[in-house]
Design a protein around this motif. Structure first.
Motif, PDB file in Angstrom:
ATOM      1  N   GLN A 103       0.836  -1.207   0.000  1.00 10.48           N
ATOM      2  CA  GLN A 103       0.000   0.000   0.000  1.00 10.48           C
ATOM      3  C   GLN A 103       0.864   1.247   0.000  1.00 10.48           C
ATOM      4  OE1 GLN A 103      -3.614   0.051   2.631  1.00 10.48           O
ATOM      5  NE2 GLN A 103      -2.550  -1.630   3.611  1.00 10.48           N
ATOM      6  N   GLN A 158      -1.421   1.093  -9.189  1.00  7.50           N
ATOM      7  CA  GLN A 158      -1.348  -0.164  -8.455  1.00  7.50           C
ATOM      8  C   GLN A 158      -0.895  -1.289  -9.384  1.00  7.50           C
ATOM      9  OE1 GLN A 158      -1.485  -0.008  -5.380  1.00  7.50           O
ATOM     10  NE2 GLN A 158      -1.893  -2.015  -4.516  1.00  7.50           N
ATOM     11  N   GLU A 177      -3.143  -5.338   0.267  1.00  2.00           N
ATOM     12  CA  GLU A 177      -4.247  -4.635  -0.391  1.00  2.00           C
ATOM     13  C   GLU A 177      -3.924  -4.435  -1.875  1.00  2.00           C
ATOM     14  OE1 GLU A 177      -7.009  -4.087   1.102  1.00  2.00           O
ATOM     15  OE2 GLU A 177      -6.396  -4.475   3.154  1.00  2.00           O
ATOM     16  N   ALA A 180      -6.455  -2.388  -4.370  1.00  2.00           N
ATOM     17  CA  ALA A 180      -6.994  -1.091  -3.955  1.00  2.00           C
ATOM     18  C   ALA A 180      -6.962  -0.122  -5.133  1.00  2.00           C
ATOM     19  CB  ALA A 180      -6.176  -0.538  -2.793  1.00  2.00           C
ATOM     20  N   ARG A 187      -9.615  -5.934 -11.274  1.00  2.00           N
ATOM     21  CA  ARG A 187      -9.479  -6.867 -10.155  1.00  2.00           C
ATOM     22  C   ARG A 187      -9.641  -8.307 -10.624  1.00  2.00           C
ATOM     23  NH1 ARG A 187     -13.663  -4.854  -5.783  1.00  2.00           N
ATOM     24  NH2 ARG A 187     -12.978  -6.765  -4.729  1.00  2.00           N
ATOM     25  N   THR A 208      -6.009  -8.326   2.597  1.00  2.00           N
ATOM     26  CA  THR A 208      -7.051  -7.548   1.917  1.00  2.00           C
ATOM     27  C   THR A 208      -8.203  -7.247   2.863  1.00  2.00           C
ATOM     28  OG1 THR A 208      -8.558  -7.512   0.020  1.00  2.00           O
ATOM     29  CG2 THR A 208      -8.219  -9.633   1.075  1.00  2.00           C
ATOM     30  N   HIS A 209      -8.873  -6.133   2.579  1.00  2.00           N
ATOM     31  CA  HIS A 209     -10.120  -5.814   3.275  1.00  2.00           C
ATOM     32  C   HIS A 209     -11.319  -6.235   2.440  1.00  2.00           C
ATOM     33  CE1 HIS A 209      -8.566  -3.850   6.826  1.00  2.00           C
ATOM     34  NE2 HIS A 209      -7.790  -3.066   6.093  1.00  2.00           N
ATOM     35  N   TYR A 210     -11.076  -6.672   1.196  1.00  2.00           N
ATOM     36  CA  TYR A 210     -12.150  -7.183   0.352  1.00  2.00           C
ATOM     37  C   TYR A 210     -12.344  -8.661   0.696  1.00  2.00           C
ATOM     38  CZ  TYR A 210     -11.448  -3.008  -2.582  1.00  2.00           C
ATOM     39  OH  TYR A 210     -11.341  -1.717  -3.046  1.00  2.00           O
TER      40      TYR A 210
END
Length: 318
Positions: A103, A158, A177, A180, A187, A208-210
């Motif tokens: 990140q 990214q 991440e 992001a 993706r 990841t937060h996904y």
């Protein structure tokens, strides 16, 4: 986005006799000294085999990024040990055995996309430089290769970071991440590439937060909370361990109270909740619970399998 990416074949590390790509023993990382010291990582131990796709999950402050930084040789542990194919992380990173998409860390805005990738490739020798066109194609950057980095969107930048990680052809990819800022198609393409790489033997560890990404692409999920591991299992098993499916239905106009009492007393039925005329519950035997509801006159029945989000919430909430 392209849909059939070519696959780089990960090179064979010097210690190929071992199937263990990453070995972490009692890892600790503290910030500060004395009573005010913060334990970012507190006794983490895990082993990851070659070719695994592993998701590292946890709320903010769980210790994920600190663990990944140590694994990439970007930070020194306060205690414990970390090896990458038997080598120290810094040595493995320098030789190109392990690489990361993080990140943090910026890109040189005045360089073009191609120049940025070529600069990093030059650090790894002529073989890496020869891979630049293929890497640009795999990360879907060929059409914007001449664009200055400053003119790239967040998602495009990214993807540039992704290309920088791939150019050394590492055996292990560490991703913090990684998607992001990417749109849905980018993706999907990213994870198509990652799945193909894992099938070719590359090891992938990503935070990841996904949660849907972890659920769809990780074969194994590790959950951290307050610097420690609270779960480590195959992703499907982690969901199944919650115990049963969730059922929701509209209660019948008559006999609702008796139905609720019967369900509350039934073996394997837990978390019975009433919200107006809707009942929600979790049942080990969802077929039997559904039959009881429908027989009693309930309608609008919904049955859902446990999700990784549900498991994550149960494991990390106070």
């Amino acid at each position: 986005m392209s849909t059939s990416p070519a696959t780089l074949t990960p090179k064979t590390p010097a210690v190929a006799a071992s199937d263990t790509a990453i070995a972490i023993e009692n890892l600790q990382k503290r910030f500060g000294v004395g009573e005010r010291a913060v334990k970012a990582v507190d006794g983490v131990s895990l082993s990851i085999r070659r070719g695994e796709i592993v998701a590292l999950l946890g709320p903010n402050g769980a210790g994920k990024t600190s663990t990944l930084d140590i694994l990439l040789g970007l930070a020194e542990p306060s205690g414990g040990s970390v090896t990458v194919f038997g080598e120290k992380p810094g040595k493995a990173a320098k030789s190109g055995v392990i690489a990361g998409v993080l990140q943090t860390g910026g890109l040189l805005s005045d360089l073009s996309v191609r120049e940025t990738v070529e600069v990093i490739a030059s650090l790894h020798g002529s073989a890496a430089l020869s891979r630049v066109p293929e890497v640009l194609a795999r990360t879907d950057l060929t059409e914007i290769a001449r664009r200055r980095v400053a003119k790239c969107s967040g998602g495009e930048q990214q993807r540039v970071k992704f290309a920088l990680a791939l150019v050394a052809d590492p055996d292990i990819l560490v991703l913090d991440e990684p998607t992001a800022g990417m749109d849905v198609n980018a993706r999907r393409h990213f994870w198509d590439v990652m799945r193909a790489d894992a099938d070719a033997g590359r090891t992938i560890l990503f935070a990841t937060h996904y949660l849907e990404e972890a659920e769809q692409f990780a074969r194994r999920t590790i959950v951290m909370r307050r610097g420690a591991i609270v779960a480590d299992a195959p992703t499907a098993q982690l969901r199944a361990n919650l115990g049963g499916r969730t059922l929701a239905a509209t209660l019948p106009a008559e006999g609702a109270d008796a139905l609720v009492r019967a369900l509350q007393a039934a073996e394997g039925v837990v978390d019975v909740r009433i919200d107006g005329d809707r009942i929600t519950l979790r049942a080990a035997d969802s077929d039997a619970a559904a039959s009881a509801l429908l027989t009693a006159g309930a309608h609008g029945l919904e049955i859902t399998a446990p999700t990784l989000e549900t498991a994550f919430t149960a494991l990390t909430e106070d």
